[in-house]
Write a protein that holds these residues in place. Sequence first.
Motif: not given
Lengths: 308, 360
Positions: B231-239, B242-246, B284-297
């Motif tokens: 499903t689109p959600a699974e594909l996006y959230q749980r690729p 690494a090819f699918v994730a990217e 290694v290079k770790v794959l991280l979605r932008p929404e998995s990253v939190t920035l705090t000032a």
Amino acid sequence: MTVSNTTTRTGAAGLSAAPARPTGRRWVARAAGLLGLLPFLAYTGLFLAAPVVMVVVGAFQDNDGAFTTDNVTTAVSDQYGRAFVTSIELSALTAVVGAVLGAVLAQAVLSRRPDGVLRKAVTSASGVLANFGGVQLAFAFIATLGSIGIVTKALAAVGLDIYQGGFTLFGFTGIAIVYIYFQVPLMLIVFTPALEGMREQWREAAENLGATRWQYWRHVAGPVLLPPFLASLLLLFANSLSAFATAEALTNGIIGLVPIQIGALVSGNVVADQQNLGKALGLGMVIVVGLVMAVYYRIQRRTARWLG
Amino acid sequence: MTVTEAAPEAVKRAGTSVEFRGLRRSFGEVAALDGLDLAIAPGELVALLGPSGCGKTTALRVLAGLEQVDAGEVLVDGGDVTGVPANKRDMGMVFQSYSLFPNLAVRDNVAFGLRLRGVAAATRRRRAQELLELVGLDSHGHRYPHQLSGGQQQRVALARALAIEPRVLLLDEPLSALDAQVRTQLRDEIRRLQLRVGITTLFVTHDQEEALSIADRVGVMRSGRLEQCDTPAELYQRPATAFVAEFVGTMNHVPGVVAGQEVVVAGHRLTLAEPAGARDGQLVKVLLRPESVTLTAEADGQALVSDRSFRGAVTRVTATLPDGTTLLADLPSVTAADLQPGAQAAVRFAPQPVLLAEGE
């Protein structure tokens, strides 16, 4: 907001008035645009319109320049009338045979790889052969299919004497064969672009919807190709109708074709001072081609409504 | 334009199941299909997604019967159709570029397949009109294809494909030749129509947004094989790879060090989603979605904010780590107000298993 000078001058009332007449500068710009057409207009005027006018005027004049219908009357009677019939028959026959064979050949060539040797060779050869006419073509055929030609002798050696069977290169059939020789490659050249314009997806879509190959050709490819086919047929007809040197060299004027009759009249070989009769025959050829074009346009309007 | 609400009875039908078993197809040295397996449930819309040359269009053409396979089987409702010619398969196909027959009016295009099946003229006209109503072009039946816009032509192509009541609807990048606005509109209409008719559909596209928004499941293809079909959600959230994730969505490539079944990224320990095959201590290079990253000032934060892009509810913040790595973070706009360019920020990552980039 920026307001143009014109609007500022004319004001609100000017906006609802009739459009202003072109200014001098616009006329210059328009005239400059038409300048580009001048070479074309000059060319067609000099080499198309002027000769046609001269032919039409001359056809209705006697040798003293007085009006007469004798030339036109003579042009459609006796040997000249028969010449028109023979020319039209020969042109129609060679155009139809050439168009059909050329179209089939073009389709066969296009089924080969675009960068393949065969496709390149046939296309290039057609470019040459379509323009290979006149005395040299007549000689080529005399040397091969003449009464002592290589092919004739070779066939006779295996017991097939074609001249005994009634064939002659120097009659209607012979001229038709020679004409078809250059009509086929001409058809290939002019019809290939139309075939190339056929999309593979039309065939696949038809197949996908359940069409056999024959049904695809009948309902899609045939109707799409009919207008360009007819246009090519018309070109071949005109090409054959106006051909002179090949028939003259091959038959020495024995077969009465209109171009040969015109040639004889213009050169004064048979009858002197009959140039205007030649012009009347020329007018007849213009009318024949005009009639064929009218029929073509009528057919095209019925078969290509979809072209809009 | 909107599609009408009710589908005519003529096009309502139970879905058909489709299965690819070990499909192989080569063009010279290139393997377009390299053992493709895929099962599509009745009434399902599956999108095949992948880069150019991955074999997705070949797979669709194999199902249509327009392409032969070197090995493998194509099953439709359990029956083997591998050797059945295209004109006997009852597949409705919409092509990438406009494939309407130029010499036929719109209604004749739609009725073409019915005409071949010997359907009476009156019935053909009625059905064609129904289909044209379905795609919102009932007033355009008398026109010729060249008098229609690209979007209208594809709608007619869709109606034509549905007119024969196909067992499966095949869509070969039908939206790629359209402009962005029409593409989005027609995409949604295709989906509504497919759900209403209930027809099994295979949709090929290279546009991931298109695939994710329209399909029940998306199959990501690579080099003639299916990497993942979910499903689109699974594909996006749980690729799965690494090819699918990217390939699907945006990914950060952040340096890390492998430590057992974990990887250390910017001082944070993250669990590896699959056995990485990397040894302890390997960079290694770790794959991280932008929404998995939190920035705090934070004044002593390790990242330096370099850019920000407001996207409504979310703001995408770009920051740079001390080693020069660029990091994208999608943050709720209300919390991203302090993250102006030049500000220092602390970095945190969502505690989800992560994948490692290939070949790095």
